[in-house]
Design a protein around this motif. Structure first.
Motif, short mmCIF file in Angstrom:
data_model
loop_
_atom_site.label_atom_id
_atom_site.label_comp_id
_atom_site.label_asym_id
_atom_site.label_seq_id
_atom_site.Cartn_x
_atom_site.Cartn_y
_atom_site.Cartn_z
N LYS A 215 34.43 -16.83 38.19
CA LYS A 215 34.86 -15.45 37.99
C LYS A 215 35.29 -15.22 36.54
CE LYS A 215 37.75 -11.90 40.12
NZ LYS A 215 38.77 -11.64 41.18
N MET A 216 35.94 -16.20 35.95
CA MET A 216 36.32 -16.09 34.54
C MET A 216 35.09 -16.07 33.64
SD MET A 216 39.62 -18.63 34.38
CE MET A 216 39.68 -18.49 32.59
N LEU A 217 34.11 -16.93 33.94
CA LEU A 217 32.89 -16.96 33.14
C LEU A 217 32.11 -15.66 33.22
CD1 LEU A 217 31.61 -20.58 33.91
CD2 LEU A 217 32.75 -19.78 31.83
N MET A 218 32.26 -14.95 34.35
CA MET A 218 31.57 -13.68 34.53
C MET A 218 31.99 -12.68 33.46
SD MET A 218 31.41 -11.34 37.99
CE MET A 218 33.19 -11.09 38.04
N TYR A 219 33.23 -12.77 33.01
CA TYR A 219 33.73 -11.86 31.98
C TYR A 219 33.65 -12.47 30.57
CZ TYR A 219 35.59 -9.27 35.95
OH TYR A 219 35.72 -8.57 37.13
N ILE A 220 33.71 -13.78 30.49
CA ILE A 220 33.72 -14.43 29.16
C ILE A 220 32.33 -14.46 28.54
CG2 ILE A 220 34.09 -16.63 27.99
CD1 ILE A 220 36.39 -17.17 29.90
N PHE A 221 31.29 -14.79 29.33
CA PHE A 221 29.94 -14.91 28.79
C PHE A 221 29.44 -13.62 28.12
CE2 PHE A 221 28.46 -18.81 31.36
CZ PHE A 221 28.75 -19.62 30.28
N PRO A 222 29.59 -12.45 28.74
CA PRO A 222 29.12 -11.23 28.06
C PRO A 222 29.81 -10.99 26.73
CG PRO A 222 29.46 -10.80 30.40
CD PRO A 222 30.02 -12.16 30.12
N VAL A 223 31.10 -11.32 26.65
CA VAL A 223 31.82 -11.15 25.38
C VAL A 223 31.26 -12.09 24.32
CG1 VAL A 223 34.07 -11.31 24.26
CG2 VAL A 223 33.90 -10.35 26.56
N ILE A 224 30.98 -13.34 24.73
CA ILE A 224 30.41 -14.31 23.78
C ILE A 224 29.06 -13.83 23.27
CG2 ILE A 224 29.51 -16.65 23.59
CD1 ILE A 224 31.67 -17.55 25.53
N PHE A 225 28.21 -13.33 24.19
CA PHE A 225 26.90 -12.84 23.78
C PHE A 225 27.02 -11.64 22.85
CE2 PHE A 225 25.23 -15.30 27.37
CZ PHE A 225 24.07 -15.80 26.79
N ALA A 226 27.99 -10.77 23.11
CA ALA A 226 28.17 -9.59 22.25
C ALA A 226 28.59 -9.99 20.84
CB ALA A 226 29.20 -8.65 22.87
N VAL A 227 29.50 -10.98 20.74
CA VAL A 227 29.97 -11.42 19.43
C VAL A 227 28.86 -12.13 18.67
CG1 VAL A 227 31.61 -12.94 18.25
CG2 VAL A 227 32.38 -11.53 20.17
N MET A 228 28.13 -13.00 19.37
CA MET A 228 27.05 -13.73 18.72
C MET A 228 25.87 -12.83 18.41
SD MET A 228 27.08 -17.24 21.00
CE MET A 228 25.67 -17.91 20.13
N GLY A 229 25.67 -11.78 19.20
CA GLY A 229 24.50 -10.93 19.04
C GLY A 229 24.44 -10.19 17.73
N ILE A 230 25.59 -9.90 17.11
CA ILE A 230 25.57 -9.16 15.85
C ILE A 230 25.00 -10.00 14.71
CG2 ILE A 230 27.49 -7.69 16.55
CD1 ILE A 230 29.34 -9.41 14.89
N ASN A 231 24.89 -11.31 14.90
CA ASN A 231 24.32 -12.20 13.89
C ASN A 231 22.91 -12.67 14.24
OD1 ASN A 231 26.67 -12.33 12.15
ND2 ASN A 231 27.64 -13.58 13.74
N PHE A 232 22.32 -12.13 15.33
CA PHE A 232 20.97 -12.50 15.73
C PHE A 232 19.97 -11.52 15.15
CE2 PHE A 232 22.46 -14.63 19.94
CZ PHE A 232 22.85 -15.75 19.22
N PRO A 233 18.81 -12.01 14.69
CA PRO A 233 17.71 -11.11 14.31
C PRO A 233 17.19 -10.35 15.54
CG PRO A 233 17.37 -13.30 13.41
CD PRO A 233 18.50 -13.41 14.38
N VAL A 234 16.50 -9.26 15.27
CA VAL A 234 15.98 -8.45 16.38
C VAL A 234 15.04 -9.26 17.26
CG1 VAL A 234 14.53 -6.44 16.93
CG2 VAL A 234 16.22 -6.30 15.08
N GLY A 235 14.24 -10.15 16.67
CA GLY A 235 13.34 -10.98 17.46
C GLY A 235 14.07 -11.91 18.40
N VAL A 236 15.22 -12.46 17.95
CA VAL A 236 16.02 -13.32 18.81
C VAL A 236 16.66 -12.50 19.93
CG1 VAL A 236 18.01 -14.86 18.90
CG2 VAL A 236 16.42 -15.00 16.98
N LEU A 237 17.08 -11.28 19.61
CA LEU A 237 17.64 -10.41 20.65
C LEU A 237 16.58 -10.10 21.71
CD1 LEU A 237 19.76 -7.89 18.54
CD2 LEU A 237 20.58 -9.84 19.88
N VAL A 238 15.35 -9.91 21.27
CA VAL A 238 14.26 -9.70 22.23
C VAL A 238 14.09 -10.93 23.12
CG1 VAL A 238 11.76 -9.37 22.46
CG2 VAL A 238 13.05 -8.04 20.78
N TYR A 239 14.14 -12.10 22.48
CA TYR A 239 14.02 -13.35 23.24
C TYR A 239 15.15 -13.47 24.26
CZ TYR A 239 14.17 -18.40 24.17
OH TYR A 239 14.21 -19.62 24.79
N TRP A 240 16.40 -13.27 23.84
CA TRP A 240 17.53 -13.50 24.73
C TRP A 240 17.62 -12.43 25.82
CZ3 TRP A 240 19.15 -18.11 24.79
CH2 TRP A 240 20.32 -18.45 25.46
#
Length: 422
Positions: A215-240
């Motif tokens: 249940k904790m991971l359900m809320y933690i993982f989206p936050v991690i992806f959001a923080v890391m996503g701002i440093n991903f290229p558009v192609g990597v965002l498409v991949y993920w």
């Protein structure tokens, strides 16, 4: 990040080769320099990787279920050997070995994807920097730098400066809007995937710390992806984003077809099986027959949902067999042949007076519970006999039941009254 990505440089050549092969296919349809050609090449790379990882995904599902089942036993071991960490670890390993469970199996798909993820990141970073990499030569590099997905270059990032974005032939506003939408979709798909697993495919009868962790991971993982996503290229965002959507759909299929015992998904699945049996009179599909077969094999160890399913079959006049099929029960067969099944009749409950009359030995007077005419005749005969002669002492007078005796009256044989005192 470049240092981490360089560790996976050995796989950049295969990844770039796969992308180029798909680009040739989609370039013939949409044009070599279009975002559709390069974007669909990345999507196809994801699909190819995930198809290869299906066996690992199956192991992940089995490992997750085994860990859920073992949580009560693991908790008991921890409480029993809480002062002996070494013995606790030995018992845990013994439990894993006996049940064939590997705690690391749940991480296998993510670990297996990591090399491809970092290799793709390295390829896109090289494209953004204008460097050739793997099998991507200068013409392909120029084509990839011109590709835009909804106005955002393939190698652009949310945090890029306006000068860098302008060098790729785009505006900073378009890049940030597109990347922000993709980051939100990526985080939302991750949250929905984890929530689907927690709300539908978890045995709700077992409350363990493992459920709290999930249940904790359900809320933690989206936050991690959001923080890391701002440093991903558009192609990597498409991949993920593509791999998250694939995981969500794959998990949805597994939950609907092979849910965890005791979960909400199992209740919904068995209700669908019961409706199908009601409509067709048989269990259709090998997967469903295997499910019924496992339920029958459990016997008294079935959970409440499985017992409810067996009861539902019984109400339809059907009985589940060991091979996963259903057959009509004896009661249903008799009813189908035109004769209703004989029902067991309960004997009528007799009144207290009738039960007392049945228990009275022959030769004694009838109780007051007799019918009107018989009771009246009996009383007249008794009065006539008392008028004619007194009762002998050795023959006791007929008396009613102990319930009819007056208060204070002595029970049992009494001295006959003298005729003059009547």
């Amino acid at each position: 990040m470049d240092t981490i990505a360089s560790l996976f440089s050995f796989i950049t050549t295969p990844v770039s080769w796969v992308i180029v092969q798909f680009h040739k296919l989609y370039g013939a349809l949409f044009g070599d320099d279009t975002g559709w050609a390069w974007g669909l090449s990345i999507v196809s790379l994801v699909v190819l990787i995930r198809i290869c990882l299906i066996p690992l995904f199956v192991k992940q599902i089995k490992s997750t279920r085994n860990m859920q089942v073992l949580q009560p036993k693991m908790k008991a071991i921890q409480e029993r050997y809480k002062n002996d960490k070494q013995r606790q670890s030995e018992e845990m390993m013994k439990l894993y070995k006996e049940t064939g469970t590997n705690p690391l199996s749940s991480c296998l798909p993510i670990l297996a994807q990591s090399p491809f993820f970092f290799a793709l990141y390295h390829v896109l970073s090289a494209i953004a920097s204008g460097k050739t990499i793997g099998v991507i030569d200068q013409p392909l590099l120029d084509s990839a730098r011109q590709a835009h997905i909804f106005g955002a270059p393939l190698a652009a990032k949310f945090m890029d400066s306006e000068e860098k974005v302008s060098a790729l032939g785009a505006s900073l506003t378009d890049v940030r809007v597109v990347t922000a939408i993709m980051i939100v979709m990526m985080s939302a798909s991750q949250f929905f995937t984890q929530r689907q697993l927690m709300t539908k495919n978890v045995d709700l009868t077992v409350k363990t710390p493992y459920m709290q962790q999930q249940k904790m991971l359900m809320y933690i993982f989206p936050v991690i992806f959001a923080v890391m996503g701002i440093n991903f290229p558009v192609g990597v965002l498409v991949y993920w984003l593509t791999t998250n959507v694939w995981t969500m759909g794959q998990q949805m299929y597994v939950i609907n077809q092979n849910p965890t015992p005791g979960s909400k998904a199992q209740d919904q699945y068995l209700n669908r099986v019961l409706k199908s049996v009601t409509s067709h009179g048989e269990v259709r599909g090998r997967t469903r027959r295997n499910t019924v077969k496992r339920i029958v094999a459990k016997g008294p160890d079935r959970n409440d949902i499985e017992r409810k399913f067996i009861t539902g079959l019984g109400k339809l006049g059907l009985a589940a067999q060991e091979d996963g099929t259903v057959t009509k029960s004896e009661a249903a067969v008799l009813e189908a042949e035109g004769g209703a099944a004989p029902k067991r009749q309960q004997p009528k409950r007799q009144t207290k007076a009738k039960r007392h009359t049945a228990a009275t030995p022959p030769g004694t007077a009838k109780s007051s519970g007799s019918t009107g005419s018989e009771a009246k005749t009996s009383l007249e005969k008794q009065d006539a006999s008392q008028d004619d002669k007194p009762k002998s002492a050795d023959k006791p007078a007929a008396s009613g039941s102990s319930r009819q005796a007056k208060s204070g009256q002595r029970k049992g044989p009494q001295r006959p009254k003298h005729p003059s005192k009547k």
